[in-house]
Design an enzyme around this catalytic site. Structure first.
Site, PDB file in Angstrom:
ATOM      1  N   HIS A 139      14.899  -0.790  -3.426  1.00 16.61           N
ATOM      2  CA  HIS A 139      15.147  -0.791  -1.960  1.00 16.61           C
ATOM      3  C   HIS A 139      15.954  -2.028  -1.153  1.00 16.61           C
ATOM      4  O   HIS A 139      15.355  -3.064  -1.784  1.00 16.61           O
ATOM      5  CB  HIS A 139      13.972  -0.349  -1.227  1.00 16.61           C
ATOM      6  CG  HIS A 139      13.626   1.186  -1.219  1.00 16.61           C
ATOM      7  ND1 HIS A 139      12.449   1.676  -1.220  1.00 16.61           N
ATOM      8  CD2 HIS A 139      14.243   2.317  -1.216  1.00 16.61           C
ATOM      9  CE1 HIS A 139      12.354   3.163  -1.208  1.00 16.61           C
ATOM     10  NE2 HIS A 139      13.664   3.146  -1.062  1.00 16.61           N
ATOM     11  N   ARG A 182      18.483   4.056  -4.773  1.00 10.08           N
ATOM     12  CA  ARG A 182      17.944   5.250  -4.097  1.00 10.08           C
ATOM     13  C   ARG A 182      18.954   6.053  -3.180  1.00 10.08           C
ATOM     14  O   ARG A 182      19.503   6.923  -3.289  1.00 10.08           O
ATOM     15  CB  ARG A 182      16.635   4.793  -3.147  1.00 10.08           C
ATOM     16  CG  ARG A 182      15.229   4.431  -4.130  1.00 10.08           C
ATOM     17  CD  ARG A 182      14.847   5.537  -4.889  1.00 10.08           C
ATOM     18  NE  ARG A 182      13.568   5.111  -5.566  1.00 10.08           N
ATOM     19  CZ  ARG A 182      12.372   5.074  -5.427  1.00 10.08           C
ATOM     20  NH1 ARG A 182      12.076   5.291  -4.007  1.00 10.08           N
ATOM     21  NH2 ARG A 182      11.443   4.477  -5.919  1.00 10.08           N
ATOM     22  N   CYS A 227       7.367  -1.692   4.009  1.00 12.78           N
ATOM     23  CA  CYS A 227       7.271  -0.477   3.314  1.00 12.78           C
ATOM     24  C   CYS A 227       6.375   0.524   4.315  1.00 12.78           C
ATOM     25  O   CYS A 227       6.774   1.596   4.707  1.00 12.78           O
ATOM     26  CB  CYS A 227       6.693  -0.166   1.980  1.00 12.78           C
ATOM     27  SG  CYS A 227       7.940  -1.266   0.941  1.00 12.78           S
ATOM     28  N   ARG A 261       8.464  12.976  -3.660  1.00  9.34           N
ATOM     29  CA  ARG A 261       8.162  12.462  -2.146  1.00  9.34           C
ATOM     30  C   ARG A 261       9.154  13.137  -1.141  1.00  9.34           C
ATOM     31  O   ARG A 261       8.838  13.075   0.034  1.00  9.34           O
ATOM     32  CB  ARG A 261       8.931  11.104  -2.322  1.00  9.34           C
ATOM     33  CG  ARG A 261       8.151  10.142  -2.994  1.00  9.34           C
ATOM     34  CD  ARG A 261       8.392   8.724  -2.486  1.00  9.34           C
ATOM     35  NE  ARG A 261       7.798   8.385  -0.877  1.00  9.34           N
ATOM     36  CZ  ARG A 261       7.987   7.359  -0.563  1.00  9.34           C
ATOM     37  NH1 ARG A 261       8.952   6.510  -0.926  1.00  9.34           N
ATOM     38  NH2 ARG A 261       7.608   7.014   0.770  1.00  9.34           N
ATOM     39  N   ASP A 272       2.435   8.635  -1.667  1.00  7.84           N
ATOM     40  CA  ASP A 272       3.351   7.684  -1.157  1.00  7.84           C
ATOM     41  C   ASP A 272       3.784   7.689   0.291  1.00  7.84           C
ATOM     42  O   ASP A 272       4.549   6.788   0.896  1.00  7.84           O
ATOM     43  CB  ASP A 272       4.817   7.775  -1.944  1.00  7.84           C
ATOM     44  CG  ASP A 272       4.757   6.762  -3.346  1.00  7.84           C
ATOM     45  OD1 ASP A 272       3.859   6.013  -3.389  1.00  7.84           O
ATOM     46  OD2 ASP A 272       5.492   6.914  -3.980  1.00  7.84           O
TER      47      ASP A 272
HETATM   48  N1  ARG Z   1      10.177   0.779   1.666  1.00  9.90           N
HETATM   49  C1  ARG Z   1       9.946   0.629   0.590  1.00  9.90           C
HETATM   50  N2  ARG Z   1      10.130  -0.201  -0.484  1.00  9.90           N
HETATM   51  N3  ARG Z   1       9.015   1.522   0.291  1.00  9.90           N
HETATM   52  C2  ARG Z   1       8.184   1.415  -1.010  1.00  9.90           C
HETATM   53  C3  ARG Z   1       8.181   2.683  -1.611  1.00  9.90           C
HETATM   54  C4  ARG Z   1       7.079   2.831  -2.944  1.00  9.90           C
HETATM   55  C5  ARG Z   1       7.084   4.254  -3.684  1.00  9.90           C
HETATM   56  N4  ARG Z   1       6.296   4.495  -4.762  1.00  9.90           N
HETATM   57  C6  ARG Z   1       8.686   4.681  -4.116  1.00  9.90           C
HETATM   58  O1  ARG Z   1       8.931   4.286  -5.059  1.00  9.90           O
HETATM   59  O2  ARG Z   1       9.262   5.481  -3.192  1.00  9.90           O
END
Ligand code: ARG
Length: 297
Positions: A192, A163, A290, A117, A92
């Site tokens: 997000h 998040r 992203c 991550r 990612d």
């Molecule tokens: N800025 C964003 N929305 N980034 C996408 C992140 C995607 C990543 N697979 C996650 O879930 O963290």
């Protein structure tokens, strides 16, 4: 402030990016600097948002092609693209926007919610230090950077709910010295802030945003209406292709190619939609924004 709305009637304002000129009243782009990370090791092998389905085939090669296209699009628009070396085992890492918030040359790093991550944050921290950033602060609270922070030019809009920890909003305000407005996200598909809202114009006294109201709690919807009474309101169709994951330079608005309805809406407001194919990256829940961290130096 580069809004042409202030320019004398009939005057043409040169575009700092391409050298083109724009008539009074036209939207003027400003030159941007972005940080991106090639998806060389892109896969979907774990599930940390509802878009990710490890049983679905993913082509790393196509992801790289789409990413290259996005990078070339920015360069064609006159912007500068910096890159960070991708790392094996961090599929990612292509989503560079999640690894730092840079305003006035100050950097607030990130701290990921998902352990898969976590290691990305340190690679970006090192990149900043190696690229001359003097003020680099790593957060204590979970903070997914521009995934949940959107700079309007005067306010930092900050998402929470899935998040970024709400405590990271106060931390961002302290570290960056910018006023923060907390917004509550309520739909797991829009986990997000940057898949629910983006800033179209961050250069004028009255910033302009586009957003999808249903992604926000009722109270946050009220806040958005109050702050941005003339916002572009996206519909479910716009949101479902991650159309809100757009990148604007004040004139050109890079959007996923499926976001045709949103493209029309922003065009009605004088912006120039630029559609890109990000279908492979969407399998991980991402889009143009992203992949794009803005370096506001
Ligand atoms: N800025 C964003 N929305 N980034 C996408 C992140 C995607 C990543 N697979 C996650 O879930 O963290």
């Amino acid at each position: 402030m580069s809004s042409t709305l202030d320019a004398p009637l009939g005057a043409r304002t040169p575009d700092p990016a391409s050298g083109a000129t724009f008539a009074a009243g036209e939207r003027v782009p400003t030159r941007r600097r972005y940080l991106m990370c090639e998806p060389r090791f892109f896969t979907v092998e774990y599930v940390i948002n509802p878009w990710m389905r490890p049983d679905q085939p993913v082509s790393t090669e196509r992801a790289v092609e789409q990413w290259e296209q996005l990078r070339r699009t920015y360069e064609r628009l006159g912007h500068t693209v910096e890159t960070i070396e991708p790392q094996p085992g961090l599929p990612d890492m292509v989503f560079a926007a999640n690894s730092g918030t840079v305003i006035d040359g100050r950097v607030l790093g990130s701290r990921f919610r998902a352990e898969q991550r976590a290691a990305e944050a340190e690679h970006f921290r090192r990149w900043f230090l190696e690229h001359g950033y003097r003020s680099v602060v790593m957060p204590e609270k979970i903070n997914e950077a521009e995934g949940d922070f959107a700079w309007t030019g005067s306010l930092l809009l900050a998402g929470t709910g899935f998040r970024t920890d709400p405590g990271a909003h106060a931390e961002a305000q302290e570290v960056l010295g910018m006023p923060v407005v907390s917004l509550q996200l309520v739909d797991p598909r829009y986990y997000h802030l940057d898949v629910a809202l983006f800033v179209l114009d961050d250069q004028s006294e009255h910033p302009l945003v586009a957003y999808y109201p249903d992604a926000f709690s009722p109270g946050s919807q009220q806040v958005l209406r109050r702050l941005f009474p003339d916002a572009v309101i996206a519909n479910a169709e716009d949101a479902e292709c991650l159309g809100l994951n757009g990148v604007s330079d004040g004139r050109n608005v890079v959007l996923p190619m499926e976001a045709t309805h949103l493209a029309e809406k922003v065009a009605e407001r004088g912006f120039e939609p630029v559609l890109v194919d990000v279908s492979e990256l969407r399998k991980s829940g991402g889009g143009p924004k992203c992949c794009t961290m803005e370096l506001r130096d």
